[in-house]
Motif scaffolding. Structure first.
Motif, short mmCIF file in Angstrom:
data_model
loop_
_atom_site.label_atom_id
_atom_site.label_comp_id
_atom_site.label_asym_id
_atom_site.label_seq_id
_atom_site.Cartn_x
_atom_site.Cartn_y
_atom_site.Cartn_z
N LEU A 6 0.69 -1.32 0.19
CA LEU A 6 -0.08 -0.04 -0.05
C LEU A 6 0.89 1.18 -0.08
O LEU A 6 0.63 2.25 -0.62
N LEU A 7 1.94 1.28 0.86
CA LEU A 7 2.81 2.36 0.67
C LEU A 7 3.37 2.78 -0.79
O LEU A 7 3.52 3.75 -0.83
N ALA A 8 3.66 1.57 -1.48
CA ALA A 8 4.21 2.03 -2.72
C ALA A 8 3.22 2.58 -3.72
O ALA A 8 3.46 3.23 -4.67
N ALA A 9 1.89 2.47 -3.33
CA ALA A 9 0.91 3.19 -4.12
C ALA A 9 0.36 4.45 -3.58
O ALA A 9 -0.38 5.16 -4.49
N VAL A 10 1.07 5.06 -2.81
CA VAL A 10 0.57 6.32 -2.10
C VAL A 10 1.14 7.55 -3.33
O VAL A 10 2.54 7.41 -3.60
N PRO A 11 0.48 8.29 -3.55
CA PRO A 11 0.77 9.64 -4.52
C PRO A 11 2.10 10.20 -3.97
O PRO A 11 1.95 10.54 -2.65
N SER A 12 2.57 10.76 -4.79
CA SER A 12 3.89 11.59 -4.30
C SER A 12 3.48 12.83 -3.63
O SER A 12 3.93 13.09 -2.60
N ILE A 13 2.44 13.49 -3.91
CA ILE A 13 1.91 14.74 -3.49
C ILE A 13 1.63 14.43 -1.76
O ILE A 13 1.50 15.38 -1.02
N VAL A 14 0.81 13.24 -1.72
CA VAL A 14 0.58 12.93 -0.35
C VAL A 14 1.80 12.89 0.61
O VAL A 14 1.89 13.32 1.69
N TYR A 15 2.79 12.11 -0.01
CA TYR A 15 4.05 12.04 0.72
C TYR A 15 4.59 13.63 0.93
O TYR A 15 5.37 13.85 2.11
N ILE A 71 11.07 5.58 -1.60
CA ILE A 71 11.56 4.33 -2.40
C ILE A 71 11.55 2.98 -1.55
O ILE A 71 11.82 2.00 -2.12
N LEU A 72 11.48 3.09 -0.13
CA LEU A 72 11.61 1.90 0.55
C LEU A 72 10.64 0.83 0.27
O LEU A 72 11.05 -0.47 0.41
N PRO A 73 9.50 1.02 -0.07
CA PRO A 73 8.32 -0.02 -0.43
C PRO A 73 8.90 -0.65 -1.65
O PRO A 73 8.81 -1.85 -1.87
N ILE A 74 9.30 0.11 -2.78
CA ILE A 74 9.72 -0.33 -4.15
C ILE A 74 10.97 -1.45 -3.87
O ILE A 74 10.91 -2.62 -4.28
N ILE A 75 12.10 -1.07 -3.04
CA ILE A 75 13.28 -1.76 -2.76
C ILE A 75 12.81 -3.18 -2.05
O ILE A 75 13.10 -4.07 -2.20
N THR A 76 11.92 -2.94 -0.96
CA THR A 76 11.50 -3.99 -0.17
C THR A 76 10.80 -4.98 -1.01
O THR A 76 10.98 -6.12 -0.65
N ASN A 77 9.91 -4.75 -1.70
CA ASN A 77 9.09 -5.65 -2.41
C ASN A 77 9.57 -6.53 -3.32
O ASN A 77 9.60 -7.78 -3.49
N VAL A 78 10.49 -5.88 -4.15
CA VAL A 78 11.27 -6.60 -5.19
C VAL A 78 12.55 -7.56 -4.47
O VAL A 78 12.49 -8.75 -5.01
N SER A 79 13.05 -6.92 -3.53
CA SER A 79 14.01 -7.75 -2.65
C SER A 79 13.12 -8.80 -2.05
O SER A 79 13.97 -10.09 -2.11
#
Length: 335
Positions: free
Chosen positions: A138-147, A197-205
């Motif tokens: 879910l964190l990987a799908a959060v829009p950039s503006i929300v971050y 970028i943490l969710p992206i790296i975590t999911n693939v790893s």
């Protein structure tokens, strides 16, 4: 003698396929479905190359127009003023800010992401790893503006304590000295990008570590290895190329992040020696903040900076491919 002669006889040759079987095999290799799939795959690859070449050509053409009118050195100038006659603009500050913020993000995010992936695949019970993995997805799908909004309203005010601690104990280095200004600096941007970028790296790893050969892990455990020794000797070497690929995906997002950086950073066209002082800028943030009100020359200048970001991204991906190719003997593809 009869037994010896019998055992040394060569095995009978394998039966050769008949002419009819060869014709059926040839028809199966060129069935309409196979030909359609081959054409679509080949066309997709060619289309991708054409699109990349078109993007590069467009950026190069518009960038050449802007650089030809620039009265300063485009690569080393600490100024961005396209309204002057003649105009003066350069990317020195933008290149420095983009690279520094991305490096900070990678230094923070990659070790944490790998640790989370190892925990989910080799330590956490299944009833716990499932919900945690779902939240990370879910964190990987959060829009950039929300971050960006979260960073401006929550992260920035709470960075003062960390900045004070760094200034107290590491301020003598100059890199972590703080002048008590607003914590809208490169370090804050790097922390925010690391969270993004943490969710992206975590999911693939995590998916790479799940593909580690189970037989090798069980064999190491049977020989008396601890769980950490199994991870160190079997899982990490197997997933090394996958982790590098995941890191490059995260780095690509960090290099091109726009709205979150524009929301958190106080941009200025100067390079601060300290990571805690406000100032600096990135390519994407500068393009997003100036494009709507820029003149035609100003837009060409912004496109020129986008070309530099495009080249940096290609170089990073090329370097990643070279690293993976040099270590392919340790990768899971050859296990």
């Amino acid at each position: 003698m009869d037994i010896t002669t019998k055992n040394t006889e060569a095995p009978p040759p394998a039966p050769q396929p008949t002419e009819a079987e060869q014709k059926r095999a040839a028809r199966g290799a060129t069935r309409p479905g196979d030909r359609i799939f081959l054409g679509l795959s080949r066309g997709s690859g060619i289309l991708l190359l054409v699109i990349m070449a078109a993007i590069a050509g467009f950026l190069t053409y518009r960038a050449s127009i802007a650089i030809s009118k620039d009265d300063a050195n485009f690569l080393t100038t600490f100024e961005w003023n396209t309204g002057l006659l003649p105009p003066k603009f350069g990317i020195a500050v933008l290149a420095f800010g983009t690279v520094v913020s991305s490096i900070i993000a990678m230094v923070i995010a990659v070790p944490i992401a790998v640790a989370i992936a190892l925990f989910l695949t080799h330590y956490a019970p299944r009833r716990l790893s499932g919900p945690i993995a779902y939240v990370i997805d879910l964190l990987a799908a959060v829009p950039s503006i929300v971050y960006g909004l979260w960073g401006a309203l929550i992260l920035v005010p709470h960075m003062t304590g960390l900045f004070g601690w760094l200034d107290k104990y590491l301020g003598w280095t100059g890199i972590f000295s703080w002048q008590q200004g607003a914590p809208r600096s490169m370090l804050t941007v790097g922390v925010l990008l690391a969270i993004m970028i943490l969710p992206i790296i975590t999911n693939v790893s995590r998916e790479v570590f799940r593909q580690a050969p189970q037989m090798i892990e069980e064999a190491a455990l049977a020989l008396g290895a601890t769980r950490w020794e199994v991870i160190r000797m079997a899982v990490l070497p197997f997933g090394r190329s996958g982790v590098i690929s995941a890191s490059m995906l995260g780095l690509g997002r960090a290099l091109g992040e726009t709205m979150a950086v524009a929301t958190v950073l106080s941009p200025t066209f100067d390079i601060q020696a300290s990571l805690l002082d406000p100032g600096g800028g990135t390519f994407a943030q500068n393009i997003a903040s100036k494009f709507s009100e820029a003149s035609e020359l100003g837009r060409d200048a912004l496109i020129a900076s986008g070309l530099v970001l495009f080249v940096i991204t290609l170089l990073v991906n090329g370097a990643a491919r070279m690293i993976i190719a040099r270590r392919k003997e340790y990768s899971g593809a050859n296990a």
